[in-house]
Design an enzyme around this catalytic site. Structure first.
Site, PDB file in Angstrom:
ATOM      1  N   HIS A 233       0.814  -1.216   0.000  1.00 29.53           N
ATOM      2  CA  HIS A 233       0.000   0.000   0.000  1.00 29.53           C
ATOM      3  C   HIS A 233       0.851   1.273   0.000  1.00 29.53           C
ATOM      4  O   HIS A 233       0.324   2.368  -0.164  1.00 29.53           O
ATOM      5  CB  HIS A 233      -0.936   0.009   1.213  1.00 29.53           C
ATOM      6  CG  HIS A 233      -2.285   0.573   0.900  1.00 29.53           C
ATOM      7  ND1 HIS A 233      -2.504   1.481  -0.117  1.00 29.53           N
ATOM      8  CD2 HIS A 233      -3.508   0.347   1.442  1.00 29.53           C
ATOM      9  CE1 HIS A 233      -3.776   1.806  -0.173  1.00 29.53           C
ATOM     10  NE2 HIS A 233      -4.420   1.135   0.768  1.00 29.53           N
TER      11      HIS A 233
ATOM     12  N   ASP B 295      -2.197   1.638  -4.939  1.00 30.95           N
ATOM     13  CA  ASP B 295      -3.484   1.943  -4.301  1.00 30.95           C
ATOM     14  C   ASP B 295      -4.532   0.934  -4.760  1.00 30.95           C
ATOM     15  O   ASP B 295      -4.321   0.151  -5.695  1.00 30.95           O
ATOM     16  CB  ASP B 295      -3.937   3.372  -4.628  1.00 30.95           C
ATOM     17  CG  ASP B 295      -3.978   3.644  -6.128  1.00 30.95           C
ATOM     18  OD1 ASP B 295      -4.643   2.861  -6.848  1.00 30.95           O
ATOM     19  OD2 ASP B 295      -3.347   4.623  -6.575  1.00 30.95           O
TER      20      ASP B 295
END
Length: 477
Positions: free
Chosen positions: A448, A452
């Protein structure tokens, strides 16, 4: 003075690097010991001095400790899996000494010397450190004491000619340890066997053909008339109960040790997951037709090569999933090659061999390379080059059963996918009718810090289009 000279020369014979001794002696008379250093220097500068030469020879140690050299990838220790020699065996250069298992791959160690093995430093399944001895080899001593510099030069030239002749007559043989054991058992010189494998590699069938044998000859049964049936007593089966009296402590080594290190680093990555279902009914129909064509070309085609190629095309549209972070987490490195790793369950544990440059290969080429890697993984023969350099990973948990998973990223990669089992399930079609559908479940994990959720979902949808409609995959090949 004569006693001093003899003592001096005898002491120099114990110095390996001393080849020649020059002793300056005054021709007219000996210099007394009480002379000052100035007079000795003046005497040395006189033109009447003469030089006499004494020759010495090196004390050659015939026992050489063959050490485990650095095999790369930061490996510092290995486990001895198999010895190909024993004490008293004669070995030549490039002969196999042993097979070792590191925390990344299996490596065959070959000899650098000609001689006789005099000592093995490790037993089976013991740990050997890089830089420490593996075996002692008694090498042949070819150094002879010479009387002049001319004879030294002649000896060096003769040795060079011998080495050159040996190099010309010696042929490096490419084959596996299993084939070498068969050749050793039947006393076959592998250099006389005609290879049929890739890049001149000698296969088991080549050795058996050289011996006029077949691989299934051991399974042949003689004439039924000569076979006598033997009655065997029938005993009742009994259940065996094993009682564990104490705990066992087993040291972590090999691939398990590599997994401990990599997973410890992996859990420092902030993961996020995404799961989806693909309708692969058309893919199954297409694969059934393509499988027949692949078999005619000698290639076993499964679903995995098609999924790998489709993943590469999706990575082209979303290159951030084929990237990595640098050590300082300040730069993103976009990888030019699609080196896709495929997680495999082998007798040595979980390994991830890598198919390199997938973007430049066809589905048949990927299938052929995947079959080779699977065969090497089952035999424990994967090398460092087979498992290094991965940029993206797929794990097929559906082979052993399962639908969804939460795969863990292999650092320094930023994404990984887990493929579930293809199941036949009821689904509604566009007309609202319930139809039989083949469903493939997929689970994605991504870093992350770099990826995304929207990017991961777009990548999954792109791959979904390729697998649900293989004709779209053909258009982009």
């Amino acid at each position: 003075m004569a006693f001093v000279v003899r003592k001096f020369v005898n002491n120099l014979r114990n110095v390996n690097k001393c080849k020649k001794v020059c002793l300056m002696v005054q021709s007219k008379r000996h210099v007394p010991a009480c002379y000052s250093s100035t007079l000795v220097l003046k005497a040395a500068e006189e033109k009447s001095r003469t030089c006499k030469f004494f020759h010495t020879t090196n004390i050659t140690n015939k026992i050489v400790a063959f050490k485990l050299s650095d095999i790369g990838e930061g490996i510092r220790e290995v486990v001895i899996k198999e010895w190909f020699v024993k004490v008293g065996d004669k070995v030549n250069q490039f002969d196999n000494i042993c097979e070792v298992q590191s925390d990344k791959a299996a490596v065959t160690i070959t000899s650098r010397y000609d001689g006789v093995v005099t000592k093995l430093y490790h037993e089976m399944d013991q740990t050997a450190l890089v830089g420490q001895p593996l075996v002692d080899i008694d090498v042949e001593n070819t150094a002879d004491e010479e009387d002049s510099s001319d004879s030294d030069t002649e000896s060096i030239n003769n040795d060079a000619r011998k080495i050159e002749n040996q190099a010309n007559h010696k042929k490096k043989v490419l084959t596996t340890p299993a084939v070498r054991r068969i050749a050793s058992q039947f006393k076959v010189d592998l250099s006389t066997v005609s290879p049929t494998g890739r890049n001149g590699r000698i296969l088991k069938e080549d050795v058996l053909a050289h011996l006029n044998m077949t691989s299934d000859k051991s399974n042949e049964v003689s004439d039924l008339n000569s076979v006598n049936a033997i009655s065997m007593p029938v005993s009742m089966a009994q259940a065996k109960v094993e009682v564990v009296l104490e705990d066992r402590v087993i040291p972590i080594s090999g691939f398990t040790k590599a997994m401990v290190k990599s997973m410890t680093e992996a859990m420092k990555i902030p993961h996020f997951g995404l799961s989806d279902e693909y309708d692969v009914t058309k893919l199954i129909q297409s694969r059934e037709s393509l499988k027949i064509i692949a078999q005619e070309r000698g290639v076993k085609l499964t679903y995995m090569p098609i999924i790998i190629k489709a993943s590469s095309l999706a990575l082209t549209a979303h290159p951030v999933l084929n990237s990595s972070l640098d050590s300082s987490c300040e730069n993103i490195i976009y990888k030019a090659s699609h080196n896709i790793g495929v997680a495999m369950d082998t007798p040595n544990g979980l390994v991830v061999p890598v198919i390199k440059n997938v973007q430049h290969k066809s589905i048949l080429e990927i299938a052929q390379e995947l079959n080779i890697l699977q065969e090497k993984g089952l035999k424990g023969q994967l090398g460092l080059n087979d498992i290094a350099g991965g940029t993206f990973t797929l794990s097929n948990i559906g082979v052993v059963g399962g639908t969804y998973a939460k795969p863990v990223i292999l650092p320094p990669q930023v994404s990984i996918g887990a493929l579930g089992k293809i199941q036949v399930l009821p689904r509604f079609n566009s007309n609202g009718d319930v139809v039989k559908t083949h469903i493939l479940t997929v689970s994605w994990s991504a870093d992350h810090r770099v990826v995304d959720g929207v990017t991961m979902a777009k990548f999954s949808n792109n791959l979904k289009q390729y697998l649900e409609d293989p004709y779209k995959l053909l258009l982009d090949l």
